[in-house]
Design a protein around this motif. Structure first.
Motif, PDB file in Angstrom:
ATOM      1  N   TRP A 169     -49.641  46.178 -30.192  1.00  0.00           N
ATOM      2  CA  TRP A 169     -48.773  45.549 -29.197  1.00  0.00           C
ATOM      3  C   TRP A 169     -48.183  44.280 -29.795  1.00  0.00           C
ATOM      4  CZ3 TRP A 169     -46.107  46.089 -24.913  1.00  0.00           C
ATOM      5  CH2 TRP A 169     -45.721  44.951 -24.186  1.00  0.00           C
ATOM      6  N   ASP A 170     -46.857  44.119 -29.665  1.00  0.00           N
ATOM      7  CA  ASP A 170     -46.193  42.914 -30.141  1.00  0.00           C
ATOM      8  C   ASP A 170     -45.831  42.054 -28.937  1.00  0.00           C
ATOM      9  OD1 ASP A 170     -44.704  40.992 -31.505  1.00  0.00           O
ATOM     10  OD2 ASP A 170     -42.861  42.174 -31.345  1.00  0.00           O
ATOM     11  N   ALA A 171     -46.513  40.932 -28.796  1.00  0.00           N
ATOM     12  CA  ALA A 171     -46.312  40.072 -27.625  1.00  0.00           C
ATOM     13  C   ALA A 171     -44.916  39.460 -27.604  1.00  0.00           C
ATOM     14  CB  ALA A 171     -47.368  38.973 -27.605  1.00  0.00           C
ATOM     15  N   GLU A 172     -44.324  39.249 -28.783  1.00  0.00           N
ATOM     16  CA  GLU A 172     -43.012  38.602 -28.832  1.00  0.00           C
ATOM     17  C   GLU A 172     -41.911  39.505 -28.274  1.00  0.00           C
ATOM     18  OE1 GLU A 172     -39.952  36.621 -32.101  1.00  0.00           O
ATOM     19  OE2 GLU A 172     -42.097  36.788 -32.528  1.00  0.00           O
ATOM     20  N   LYS A 174     -42.610  42.272 -26.608  1.00  0.00           N
ATOM     21  CA  LYS A 174     -43.174  42.941 -25.435  1.00  0.00           C
ATOM     22  C   LYS A 174     -42.974  44.453 -25.492  1.00  0.00           C
ATOM     23  CE  LYS A 174     -42.928  39.002 -22.275  1.00  0.00           C
ATOM     24  NZ  LYS A 174     -42.713  38.016 -23.350  1.00  0.00           N
TER      25      LYS A 174
END
Length: 282
Positions: A169-172, A174
């Protein structure tokens, strides 16, 4: 003549590469893209058994276990997430396109499981996705053979680990960074074949199903993986890596066309020389 033909060839190819040249190329979603890409992929675990005791929920909200779909027929498994901005839909479209060509029908000769690896998604999204693909597929009998599941993080983690599906998962941005592909399992739940990418050859899929039905385990195949992480939903464009692939495809097409034109030109020259020599001898 040769210049004119090459110009026509370039005109035909330009639509292929035009999207890659419209506006400035956006930067990758985050600076750590190369590192992230090393964390995702498909590890081919041919012959390993999928844990059939895993609990999920189908598109109707009914609690099920993976084992409910195994036992008598081979199973096609696709891992996606239903709110994916791009690649998952393309992959599902590719699967639907292959199924449309097959004489086999889900629910009769085999089963199809589309499982969300996002534990935040539920049966409402699964039902909407199934409705969309049943409308496209236009085989009512497939409604009982193509299943859309969601599940807990524990079930998702065990399933993805078992089949070698690595994602993050890439939080930046999303969104999930993940590969694209499907796998085919035997009726007993053993992984028999992997098919990678977003377009699946109906012939290859049919052979994989026939082999899996007989319990035959295939061989490891080369991977050319596409990554959903490389699509930037904010700009509506792909990142540099995908654009490079598109450009490469355009360049290869131009080279192939140029080679064809060069060969044809040489052939014409030889024919012209031959005709001139014949007239001289006369």
């Amino acid at each position: 003549m040769r210049r004119r033909a090459l110009a026509v060839g370039l005109f035909l190819v330009l639509p292929t590469v035009a999207p890659a040249q419209m506006g400035p190329v956006p930067p990758p979603p985050m600076a750590a893209t190369p590192g992230v890409l090393q964390e995702i992929g498909f590890d081919q675990k041919l012959g390993d058994t999928i844990p059939l005791d895993l609990a999920f929920v189908d598109e109707t909200g009914r609690e099920v276990k993976l084992g409910d779909y195994f036992g008598r027929k081979p199973v096609v498994l696709s891992l996606v997430y239903y709110q994916c901005p791009m690649l998952c839909t393309i992959s599902l479209n590719g699967l639907a396109g292959a199924l449309e060509v097959l004489s086999f029908v889900p629910g009769q000769e085999f089963e199809v499981l589309t499982v969300s690896f996002d534990p935040q998604e539920g049966p409402v999204l699964a039902a909407a996705k199934k409705k969309a693909y049943m409308t496209r597929y236009k085989r009512p009998e497939a409604d009982q053979g193509w299943h859309f599941l969601t599940g807990s993080k524990e079930s998702v983690d065990r399933l993805t680990k078992a089949v070698g599906f690595r994602y993050v998962w890439d939080a930046e941005t999303k969104q999930f960074a993940h590969p694209a592909g499907i796998l085919v399992a035997t009726p007993e739940g053993k992984i028999a074949n992997y098919l990678f990418g977003v377009e699946y050859s109906p012939k290859d899929l049919r052979l994989a199903l026939v082999d899996a039905a007989g319990g035959k385990i295939g061989n490891a195949v080369d991977q050319v993986l596409l990554y959903c992480y490389q699509y930037n939903p904010n700009t509506g464009r792909y990142s540099t890596s995908i654009l490079n692939l598109v450009r490469l495809g355009g360049i290869l097409t131009i080279l192939a066309l140029g080679g064809f034109i060069l060969t044809a030109t040489r052939r014409q020259r030889k024919q012209a020389k031959g005709g001139a020599a014949g007239r001289t001898s006369d």
